[in-house]
Design a protein around this motif. Structure first.
Motif, short mmCIF file in Angstrom:
data_model
loop_
_atom_site.label_atom_id
_atom_site.label_comp_id
_atom_site.label_asym_id
_atom_site.label_seq_id
_atom_site.Cartn_x
_atom_site.Cartn_y
_atom_site.Cartn_z
N ARG A 252 37.03 57.31 34.50
CA ARG A 252 35.92 56.74 33.86
C ARG A 252 36.34 55.84 32.93
O ARG A 252 36.07 54.29 33.15
CB ARG A 252 34.75 57.24 33.40
N GLU B 64 35.27 54.01 43.11
CA GLU B 64 33.97 53.22 42.63
C GLU B 64 34.30 51.57 42.60
O GLU B 64 35.55 51.30 42.35
CB GLU B 64 33.67 53.64 41.31
N CYS C 139 36.14 49.74 39.00
CA CYS C 139 37.86 51.27 39.52
C CYS C 139 38.46 49.98 40.63
O CYS C 139 39.77 49.21 40.93
CB CYS C 139 37.95 52.29 40.60
#
Ligand SMILES: [Mg+2]
Length: 235
Positions: free
Chosen positions: A224, A21, A24
């Motif tokens: 996350r 993502e 990141c």
């Protein structure tokens, strides 16, 4: 003084086998300005490169059996190790395990041989549906229960609890720690100058050899959280 940041992918930077993502990716870009980055993975370099959306990073695949670099946006495999297995003997051992542990029903193939010499023992078979695979052993209880038995039978290999419902079986000495040691030797960098981020550090986990070594290990229990933790540690 940290020079190299080593990273696992699945479960550490991304959801299992999902794309990287943007949040990141941005943190990795920032890190890459200060440190050399390297991925140390159970899967092949090309798969990892795709999953990373082409991010420029050294990738070590198959527990140190494959090395790659990114040049001009393309992946180049710079080293590939191949070890021949006695496939008949391996298949017999897998069959023995199936009988002994009661895993006699499976879909597709009973065992998977990779070109490198790595072996996958997919407990419910190679072609079981993803739903079935995910539901089989989500908390790894089943595989942890039998982990020592599989290690004992495959003494000449390093065994890991891999994927969702399988064991990864890599010829010794290949494992993430060995891969990193080789990488450090290449660059003449000391173990004290590297930091590793991984999620799979419990019994049989494929980051556990690094976790149990003297390399500094940062556990990531939820991918996350990686961006926040990495920033706090390194930026
Ligand atoms: Mg992982």
């Amino acid at each position: 003084m940290i020079k190299i940041v080593a990273l696992d992918l699945d479960g550490t930077l991304t959801q299992h086998k999902s794309r990287l993502e943007s949040e990141c990716r941005n943190v990795l870009s920032e890190l890459s300005e200060k440190y050399k980055l390297v991925m140390v993975c159970a899967g092949g370099c090309e798969r990892v490169f795709k999953q990373m959306n082409g991010f420029k990073i050294d990738i070590i695949g198959f527990y140190g059996m494959e090395y790659s670099e990114i040049k001009n946006g393309k992946i180049e495999i710079i080293k590939k190790i191949k070890i021949e297995n006695d496939r008949i003997k391996v298949a017999e051992k897998v069959e023995q395990l199936r009988q002994e542990l009661g895993f006699t029903e499976y879909y597709g193939d009973s065992v998977e041989f990779h070109e490198s010499g790595m072996i996958t023992f997919p407990i419910i078979g190679t072609t079981a549906s993803l739903d079935k695979k995910l539901a089989f052993d989500p908390d790894r209880t089943i595989r942890r229960k039998y982990y020592n038995r599989v290690c004992k039978l495959f003494e000449e290999y390093n065994v890991f609890i891999g994927g969702s419902s399988s064991f990864d079986i890599a010829p010794k000495p290949y494992c993430k720690l060995y891969a990193l040691e080789q990488y450090l030797n290449t660059y003449g960098i000391d173990k004290s100058e590297i930091i590793f981020f991984g999620d799979d550090y419990g019994v049989g986990g494929n980051d556990s050899d690094v976790y149990n070594s003297d390399i500094r290990f940062i556990p990531i229990d939820d991918y996350r959280e990686f961006s926040r933790i990495a920033k706090e540690e390194l930026l």
